[in-house]
Design a protein around this motif. Structure first.
Motif, short mmCIF file in Angstrom:
data_model
loop_
_atom_site.label_atom_id
_atom_site.label_comp_id
_atom_site.label_asym_id
_atom_site.label_seq_id
_atom_site.Cartn_x
_atom_site.Cartn_y
_atom_site.Cartn_z
N LYS A 82 0.67 -1.24 0.05
CA LYS A 82 -0.03 0.08 0.03
C LYS A 82 0.89 1.13 -0.04
CE LYS A 82 -3.92 -1.94 2.51
NZ LYS A 82 -4.74 -1.84 3.59
N GLN A 83 0.53 2.28 -0.88
CA GLN A 83 1.44 3.21 -1.02
C GLN A 83 1.39 4.40 0.32
OE1 GLN A 83 0.48 5.68 -4.24
NE2 GLN A 83 1.79 7.46 -3.82
N ALA A 84 0.06 4.40 0.82
CA ALA A 84 -0.06 5.03 2.22
C ALA A 84 0.65 4.65 3.13
CB ALA A 84 -1.58 5.05 2.41
N THR A 85 0.69 3.01 3.21
CA THR A 85 1.70 2.79 4.22
C THR A 85 3.12 3.10 4.18
OG1 THR A 85 -0.03 0.80 4.64
CG2 THR A 85 2.09 0.36 5.62
N ARG A 86 3.51 2.65 2.89
CA ARG A 86 4.81 3.02 2.49
C ARG A 86 5.30 4.69 2.91
NH1 ARG A 86 3.51 0.32 -2.15
NH2 ARG A 86 3.64 2.25 -3.42
N LYS A 87 4.52 5.54 2.37
CA LYS A 87 4.53 6.85 2.78
C LYS A 87 4.61 7.08 4.54
CE LYS A 87 2.83 11.36 1.50
NZ LYS A 87 1.66 12.18 1.10
N ALA A 88 4.02 6.29 5.15
CA ALA A 88 4.04 6.38 6.45
C ALA A 88 5.33 5.94 7.38
CB ALA A 88 2.85 5.77 7.01
N ALA A 89 6.25 5.49 6.32
CA ALA A 89 7.60 5.12 6.92
C ALA A 89 8.27 6.05 7.39
CB ALA A 89 8.20 4.16 5.89
N ASP A 90 8.32 7.22 7.04
CA ASP A 90 8.90 8.37 7.23
C ASP A 90 8.42 8.92 8.81
OD1 ASP A 90 10.12 8.54 5.08
OD2 ASP A 90 8.78 9.92 3.83
N ARG A 91 7.31 8.44 9.12
CA ARG A 91 6.75 8.70 10.48
C ARG A 91 6.77 7.33 11.56
NH1 ARG A 91 1.95 9.20 10.25
NH2 ARG A 91 1.37 8.99 8.31
N ALA A 92 8.00 6.79 11.58
CA ALA A 92 7.95 5.21 11.83
C ALA A 92 7.95 5.44 13.50
CB ALA A 92 9.13 4.56 11.83
N THR A 93 8.07 6.69 14.10
CA THR A 93 7.96 6.63 15.64
C THR A 93 6.50 6.74 16.09
OG1 THR A 93 7.95 9.06 15.44
CG2 THR A 93 9.96 7.98 16.05
N LEU A 94 5.43 6.90 15.02
CA LEU A 94 4.09 7.01 15.39
C LEU A 94 3.16 5.76 15.03
CD1 LEU A 94 3.67 10.69 14.61
CD2 LEU A 94 4.40 9.97 16.73
N PHE A 95 2.03 5.86 15.50
CA PHE A 95 0.85 4.87 15.01
C PHE A 95 0.74 5.44 13.65
CE2 PHE A 95 -1.20 2.49 18.92
CZ PHE A 95 0.27 2.40 19.18
N ILE A 96 0.03 4.81 12.81
CA ILE A 96 -0.13 5.13 11.45
C ILE A 96 -0.88 6.45 11.13
CG2 ILE A 96 -1.96 3.52 10.60
CD1 ILE A 96 -0.01 3.43 7.93
N SER A 97 -1.96 6.43 12.12
CA SER A 97 -2.91 7.16 12.41
C SER A 97 -3.26 7.68 13.90
CB SER A 97 -4.41 6.78 11.75
OG SER A 97 -4.36 6.67 10.40
N ALA A 98 -2.89 8.76 14.36
CA ALA A 98 -3.15 9.28 15.43
C ALA A 98 -4.48 9.85 15.90
CB ALA A 98 -1.83 10.27 15.96
N ARG A 99 -5.25 9.18 16.72
CA ARG A 99 -6.51 9.49 17.16
C ARG A 99 -7.01 9.76 18.26
NH1 ARG A 99 -8.86 5.06 12.91
NH2 ARG A 99 -8.21 5.86 10.85
N GLN A 100 -5.87 9.85 19.02
CA GLN A 100 -5.77 9.81 20.50
C GLN A 100 -6.41 11.09 21.15
OE1 GLN A 100 -5.22 7.30 22.34
NE2 GLN A 100 -5.33 7.96 24.38
N PRO A 101 -7.60 10.77 22.05
CA PRO A 101 -8.20 11.95 22.71
C PRO A 101 -7.11 12.34 23.85
CG PRO A 101 -9.08 9.64 23.54
CD PRO A 101 -8.11 9.42 22.24
N LYS A 102 -7.56 13.68 23.99
CA LYS A 102 -6.92 14.52 24.86
C LYS A 102 -7.48 14.72 26.21
CE LYS A 102 -4.62 17.45 21.07
NZ LYS A 102 -3.55 16.74 21.37
N THR A 103 -8.66 13.97 26.43
CA THR A 103 -9.37 14.02 27.52
C THR A 103 -9.71 12.64 27.98
OG1 THR A 103 -11.47 14.00 26.75
CG2 THR A 103 -10.56 16.16 26.95
N ASP A 104 -10.16 12.43 29.27
CA ASP A 104 -10.58 10.94 29.54
C ASP A 104 -11.85 10.71 28.68
OD1 ASP A 104 -8.81 11.21 31.67
OD2 ASP A 104 -10.25 11.40 33.37
N PHE A 105 -12.09 9.43 28.57
CA PHE A 105 -13.01 8.89 27.60
C PHE A 105 -14.01 7.74 27.98
CE2 PHE A 105 -8.80 7.43 26.68
CZ PHE A 105 -8.96 6.04 26.52
N LEU A 106 -14.86 7.34 27.25
CA LEU A 106 -15.64 6.13 27.48
C LEU A 106 -15.14 5.18 26.24
CD1 LEU A 106 -17.77 4.59 28.89
CD2 LEU A 106 -19.54 5.36 27.21
N LEU A 107 -14.68 3.95 26.70
CA LEU A 107 -14.17 2.89 25.76
C LEU A 107 -14.93 1.81 25.53
CD1 LEU A 107 -11.09 2.22 24.10
CD2 LEU A 107 -11.07 0.69 26.30
N LEU A 108 -15.18 1.39 24.22
CA LEU A 108 -15.96 0.11 23.87
C LEU A 108 -15.04 -0.39 22.78
CD1 LEU A 108 -19.13 1.42 22.13
CD2 LEU A 108 -17.51 2.82 22.86
#
Length: 617
Positions: free
Chosen positions: A422-448
């Motif tokens: 996948k081209q998008a995955t290969r492109k993300a190799a330049d950001r190897a320190t991070l998850f491929i998509s960062a959607r982490q909330p900045k507050t406490d949350f309800l998890l399911l």
């Protein structure tokens, strides 16, 4: 690979007679049996019915070894024998009952891609023909019929998705289409199957998400145009849930005018194979004309017996409700907080750590401690296990350089992504320190969890702190309050999820865009809202009494503690009252109510959007 395994790879599942009867009874057999009962001793009506039996034509496109055709042929011959018995009560006067037959093998057509299975289907029909001739002989004396038919049963060796069904069996009002197309989900199609579907669904937007079985519905819809042909297929239940509904049924309902005459809601389909393969399926009977008598078959559990009831209308979600396809939406239809999917690592496992791996890493590089976070993934969340991840958001090159073992893991992530197709995955190799998509909330949350066992009555969920990194196997609701937890933990919401979310194996799928964002929330009074909050707190307090119980154990139907069950029942009642004062009889009633409420909310929103904005003073 054995022959059985090869057939399984094509989605071929053997079918026992009980399941075949779930298809053929409401499709045609019950109607014929009723005609016979109503005819009584009326010779004219009996003769008309007998002629009708001889005019019927059947097509099973993807017939395998002929299970459906064999059962349908045998049942039709048995009915014919009873009709002949009523027409000729003095059986000793019938010199050659075989000459009176109207039902013959050449009425039963099939298409099968596997040549050996096609031969087996022919042989099975021949054997059934001989057995039925023998039974006719027992009833009337010598039959006088051939030991084997003059011509082979019309089973065509070929691909049902590339052959023209009209050449196999020209459509007429006496045709019946039936069977169980291959049970192949969209993720398991071969390249050839994907090409077949691309050709068939050319011009249909989004068709790539469809299960393989959807192609049979689409082809049948074309075949039956301007006829009174009746069809019924067994299918993977996914075509009536989630994103597939909008793609397939928009075409079937609004382009081809398909009407659903009867349907079995999802149940466990067990074949006759030695390994007893089991998938969750639906049965849908349909035509290009309407019928005043529609039947919907409900199941208390996926393996219980069906309960039939009449329906005013059967929609693509197999609910007794008007048509109306619910599209995925990026934002909720109600004023509630935004829910997000978790972050996918796509790291080859190099950013993830077990307890043992975490301890080993910190023993060598204790400075990595601030970058190791608890990972909230579905498996660990439900089963009370720990998992960790390297969360290197904001780390400087200097800090990373001082941690060679962490750097090695980052290098491994980079290599893993560069090797992707996948081209998008290969492109993300330049950001190897991070998850491929960062959607982490900045507050406490309800998890399911995004997937939950079909056996659970409720969707397990709980609050988590912002330090927990949400894996993409979960969804999270930042800024959630007790009220949101209460409604989402209710039977109302669980029912909506089971209808809208789809499935993966034996798990129900929770989708943000199809379940949460489309869910019609109640509009409670302050008093009703407070009651929901109180009972939501009671559920959490009750769970806290079992600190060693995992969510999987607490919400398993056999091990759920009675106090927790009672707390949920009280919460369900509070949520129900926020919708209406009258109790809901069952899940079917809940979903029907929610579908109507969804329609109202959408119409209200459309009305508000169409109102002219007041002019500025």
């Amino acid at each position: 690979m054995t022959e059985r395994q090869e057939q399984r790879g094509r989605g071929a599942y053997y079918t026992n007679e009980d399941n075949v009867l779930k298809v053929i009874r409401p499709l045609f057999l019950d109607g014929l049996e009723a005609e016979f009962a109503e005819a009584g001793h009326d010779r004219e009506r009996l003769s008309a019915l007998h002629e009708k039996l001889g005019r019927l034509r059947f097509l099973e496109p993807a017939c395998g070894q002929g299970n459906f055709l064999v059962v349908a042929y045998r049942r039709l011959r048995e009915l014919e024998t009873r009709v002949l018995g009523a027409l000729h009560p003095h059986k000793q006067r019938v010199a050659d009952a075989g000459a009176l037959r109207r039902v013959h093998l050449d009425q039963f057509h099939g298409i099968e891609i596997d040549e050996s299975a096609a031969r087996a289907a022919k042989a099975a029909l021949w054997r059934t023909d001989r057995r039925m001739n023998g039974k006719l002989a027992e009833a009337f004396g010598r039959v006088g019929a051939r030991a084997t038919p003059a011509a082979a049963p019309p089973i065509v060796h070929g691909n049902a998705l590339t052959l023209d069904w009209r050449e196999v069996l020209p459509p007429s009002d006496t045709c019946v289409i039936l069977g169980n197309p291959p049970f192949v989900g969209k993720h398991y199609r071969t390249q050839e199957q994907t090409r077949e579907m691309a050709n068939l669904f050319r011009g249909v937007r989004g068709a790539g998400v469809l299960d393989y079985a959807a192609a049979w519905f689409f082809k049948a819809a074309r075949y039956i145009q301007n006829t009174r042909v009746k069809c019924a297929f067994v299918s993977t239940s996914s075509i009536t849930q989630g994103e597939q509904v909008g793609v397939l049924w928009n075409e079937l309902l609004y382009k081809y005018g398909i009407k659903i005459h009867f349907a079995h809601r999802p149940f466990a389909w067990s074949g006759e194979a030695a390994d007893k393969a089991c998938v969750h399926v639906v049965i849908i009977g349909f035509a290009a004309h309407d019928t005043p008598r529609k039947l919907l078959y409900d199941y208390d559990t996926p393996r219980s017996a069906p309960r039939a009831r009449q329906a005013k209308n059967i929609n693509p979600y197999l609910a007794d409700s008007p048509h109306g396809i619910i599209p995925a939406t990026r934002t909720p239809i109600c004023p509630v907080p935004l829910m997000h999917n978790g972050s996918p690592p796509v790291d080859g496992g190099h950013l993830l750590l077990t307890d043992k791996e975490k301890a080993a890493l910190l023993a060598r590089e204790p400075q990595a401690d601030p970058y190791i976070k608890p990972l909230a993934s579905a498996m660990e969340f439900l089963h009370g296990k720990n998992r960790w991840c390297l969360w290197l958001d904001g780390i400087s090159p200097e800090q990373l350089k001082r941690m060679p073992r962490v750097s090695q893991r980052v290098t491994a992530v980079r290599r893993f992504r560069l090797a992707s197709k996948k081209q998008a995955t290969r492109k993300a190799a330049d950001r190897a320190t991070l998850f491929i998509s960062a959607r982490q909330p900045k507050t406490d949350f309800l998890l399911l969890p995004c997937y939950s066992s079909e056996n659970r009555k409720y969707v397990p969920m709980d609050f988590r702190g912002r330090d927990f990194i949400v894996h993409d196997s979960c969804a999270c609701l930042p800024n959630a309050a007790l009220y949101h937890f209460g409604v989402l933990s209710s039977l109302m919401h669980a029912a909506w999820m089971r209808y809208m979310g789809g499935r993966l194996g034996n798990s129900c799928r929770y989708s943000v865009v199809l379940v949460y964002n489309t869910f019609p929330w109640p509009r409670p009074s302050a008093e009703r809202k407070q009651a929901i909050e109180q009972h939501a707190r009671a559920v959490l307090d009750t769970r806290a009494r079992y600190p060693h119980g995992t969510l999987a154990e607490l919400y398993h139907p056999l091990t759920m503690p009675p106090p927790l069950r009672e707390a949920h029942h009280a919460l369900d009642k509070a949520v129900d009252l926020a919708y209406r004062p009258r109790p809901f009889e069952d899940e079917r009633a809940r979903v029907g109510f929610l579908l109507e409420l969804y329609r109202r909310y959408v119409e209200e929103a459309a009305g508000m959007a169409s109102r002219p904005k007041p002019a500025r003073p």
